[in-house]
Design a protein around this motif. Structure first.
Motif, short mmCIF file in Angstrom:
data_model
loop_
_atom_site.label_atom_id
_atom_site.label_comp_id
_atom_site.label_asym_id
_atom_site.label_seq_id
_atom_site.Cartn_x
_atom_site.Cartn_y
_atom_site.Cartn_z
N PRO A 3 0.82 -1.22 0.00
CA PRO A 3 0.00 0.00 0.00
C PRO A 3 0.85 1.26 0.00
O PRO A 3 0.53 2.24 -0.69
CB PRO A 3 -0.83 -0.13 1.27
N ALA A 4 1.95 1.26 0.78
CA ALA A 4 2.81 2.45 0.84
C ALA A 4 3.45 2.72 -0.52
O ALA A 4 3.59 3.89 -0.93
CB ALA A 4 3.89 2.25 1.90
N PHE A 5 3.85 1.69 -1.23
CA PHE A 5 4.44 1.88 -2.56
C PHE A 5 3.40 2.43 -3.52
O PHE A 5 3.66 3.37 -4.28
CB PHE A 5 5.00 0.57 -3.09
N ARG A 6 2.20 1.83 -3.50
CA ARG A 6 1.16 2.25 -4.44
C ARG A 6 0.74 3.69 -4.20
O ARG A 6 0.34 4.40 -5.13
CB ARG A 6 -0.05 1.32 -4.34
N ALA A 7 0.83 4.14 -2.95
CA ALA A 7 0.48 5.53 -2.64
C ALA A 7 1.59 6.48 -3.07
O ALA A 7 1.33 7.56 -3.61
CB ALA A 7 0.21 5.67 -1.14
N HIS A 8 2.84 6.06 -2.86
CA HIS A 8 3.98 6.95 -3.15
C HIS A 8 4.26 7.03 -4.64
O HIS A 8 4.63 8.09 -5.16
CB HIS A 8 5.22 6.46 -2.41
N TYR A 9 4.07 5.92 -5.36
CA TYR A 9 4.35 5.87 -6.80
C TYR A 9 3.06 5.56 -7.55
O TYR A 9 3.02 4.66 -8.41
CB TYR A 9 5.41 4.82 -7.10
N LYS A 10 2.02 6.28 -7.27
CA LYS A 10 0.69 6.00 -7.78
C LYS A 10 0.65 5.97 -9.31
O LYS A 10 0.12 5.03 -9.93
CB LYS A 10 -0.31 7.03 -7.25
#
Length: 566
Positions: free
Chosen positions: A480-487
């Motif tokens: 989730p953190a990756f998908r939010a940061h590199y949306k």
């Protein structure tokens, strides 16, 4: 004395015929698709190797022993020719170094090669008896003079090959590396060069730096995992529509967090070539295993990541494309230690999980790890614990139309996929619980023919690099953190799931996902980018055929085949 010499001469002629018979048969088989003049020239050059022993001994019996050795090699060469279409002479040391006797025995049995080997053993036995019964005699002087003239002439021709009319411009010299793949015994030169390179190789040669610049560095901790699978096929995962439930763990994940690519292809159909292509990002037609190249491990180290290489496979693959990691756990499996690993069972991939857990818990803000696993490599039943032997044609009748032994191989293969899914599920769960900016990427080195490719073969490494050997699974999981940061990049990657992608894209995509900028970067090779398209002219290395860039050849299509996954 005259009759004795006469008898020995006739016996020598008969033995000579037995020795060159496989040579002529193999030359006939390899002539398909070649110019007739090339086949004739290469065959004539091969005969030089049979004349050369005349210069090394004056004894008929010693000469027959030399012919026996050459003839045995020709028989093995012929078996490879008939089964694979060509002989990967330069690849043989790497193939041997990445196999053991159990795997070889299963391959021979599954592909019904025992009759060939038995016939060769019988012929060898008769030859040995004949040699031992040959009376001692001297070789006729005229034979040795003719042999000397033939060897000197052949040497002069090959040294001046490029200046010859017609043939010098049509195809490579019979003494070149390219020609060594095409004929026996010139292929022995190629084999000798490969062995010499392996034993004299100096590890740790440095590749040019990437000169990495990271456009934006997240403040949160990061963890990125690349799992390199083995012999796994795209169409044998239930996640991709297979009839058996071979991937319950990955199938349970949402498409928001897991992207499965439907048209991923391998860069080569042998591990020792495919793994360097994954790590280096070099197109198949530009890769040559004798050269040290930049690779993904070096890229991540330059970018400030603490790195690890954890392997249940061997260490002999990719010696020129594996920058030393900060932490390494791997099997030692080289040509110098054949006796040690000949009967060894490869570790189950799950045995890497405690090691991975230790690395994940290491005090470092940014970590990158490669897991090189055994996956679905032959022998399939040895790749998973007994409790994963779930699938059986006797239970579900899926392969009831096949012969029982072939159905059993497919059942065992499916069970190995089930175990790979279990392993990947645990890797992802371990990474997920770290609450980091994290990814887990899985890509198989190549696929596997399961009696369903051209010629009904089992295994990989064929000359045609069939679709079954090319079509590989490629999964990317993101936290989730990756998908939010590199949306935006994650959305672009998701949008490219049904486009053709290759192993050559892996390094470029990981670099692009993490905002890594480096010298010589080609962002069009990243499938985490809007507008991505597979580059025109992409190729796959077949059967271990690798030619150095710029080396003269009739056509590169001899070694490089089209991508069959579109």
């Amino acid at each position: 004395m005259t009759s004795r010499t006469h008898f020995s001469t006739h016996r020598m002629r008969f033995q000579f015929f037995l020795a060159i018979l496989p040579l002529f048969l193999s030359a006939f088989v390899t002539s398909r698709g070649q110019l007739l003049i090339q086949t004739v020239v290469y065959l004539a050059f091969s005969l030089v190797f049979y004349a050369a022993p005349l210069l090394l001994t004056g004894s008929v019996r010693a000469l027959l022993w030399m012919y026996f050795v050459l003839g045995t090699g020709a028989w093995v060469f012929l078996i490879f020719i008939c089964h694979l279409g060509r002989v990967p002479v330069g690849s043989l040391p790497d193939i041997v170094a990445t196999s053991n006797l159990r795997e070889m025995a299963e391959y021979i049995t599954a592909n019904r090669l025992w009759p060939w080997l038995t016939a060769g053993a019988i012929a060898a036995s008769f030859s040995i008896v004949g040699i031992l019964r040959t009376p001692l005699a001297k070789i006729p002087p005229t034979w040795r003079k003719s042999a000397l003239a033939l060897v000197l002439s052949a040497t002069a021709i090959t040294l001046n090959w490029d200046f010859l009319p017609v043939v010098g411009k049509l195809f490579p010299s019979p003494a070149s590396d390219v020609a060594a793949w095409e004929a026996y015994p010139p292929g022995l030169f190629c084999l000798a060069k490969t062995l010499t390179a392996r034993w004299t190789e100096k590890p740790g040669e440095s590749a040019p730096p990437f000169n990495v610049v990271r456009e934006s560095v997240p403040t949160e901790p990061e963890l990125h995992v690349l799992v390199i699978g083995e012999s796994s096929r795209w169409d044998k995962w239930a996640l991709n529509g297979y009839a058996r439930a071979t991937s319950p763990n990955l199938s349970a994940m949402s498409s928001d967090e897991l992207a499965s690519f439907s048209k991923a292809h391998a860069g080569a159909n042998l591990t020792y070539l495919a793994v360097p292509l994954i790590l280096s990002g070099i197109p198949a037609e530009n890769y040559y295993p004798g050269e040290t190249v930049r690779n993904l491990m070096g890229l991540m180290k330059e970018a400030g990541f603490t790195t690890a290489w954890l392997s249940s496979q061997d260490t002999s693959v990719a010696p020129h494309a594996s920058s030393p990691a900060d932490f390494e756990v791997k099997r030692v499996n080289t040509l110098n230690e054949v006796a040690y690993y000949a009967y060894e069972r490869l570790p189950f991939d799950g045995e890497l999980l405690p090691v991975l857990e230790n690395f994940v818990g290491y005090d470092a803000k940014r970590k990158f790890v490669v897991l090189h696993v055994s996956g679905s490599h032959m022998e399939y039943a040895a790749r998973y614990p007994a409790e994963f032997g779930k699938f059986s044609t006797a239970k579900d009748g899926l392969y009831a139309d096949l012969q029982p032994d072939k159905a059993k191989k497919r059942d065992e293969y499916d069970n190995s996929i089930l175990y790979s899914d279990w392993f990947l599920g645990h890797v992802i769960d371990l990474v997920r619980h770290q609450s980091r900016i994290a990814t887990v990427t899985f890509v198989s080195d190549h696929g596997e023919a399961l009696y369903d490719g051209p010629g009904g073969r089992l295994g990989h490494g064929s000359v045609d690099a069939s679709e079954q050997e090319q079509h590989i699974p490629l999964f990317v999981w993101a936290s989730p953190a990756f998908r939010a940061h590199y949306k935006e990049k994650w959305q672009a990657l998701q949008g490219n799931r049904d486009k053709p992608v290759g192993e050559e894209n892996i390094l470029h995509t990981i670099a692009d996902l993490l905002d890594l900028d480096y010298q010589g970067q080609d962002r069009t090779m990243s499938f985490a980018r809007n507008g991505y398209a597979m580059r025109a002219g992409a190729r796959v290395i077949s059967s271990g055929y690798v030619i150095k860039p710029g080396m003269k050849s009739i056509s590169n299509e001899t070694w490089l085949v089209p991508v069959r996954v579109m």
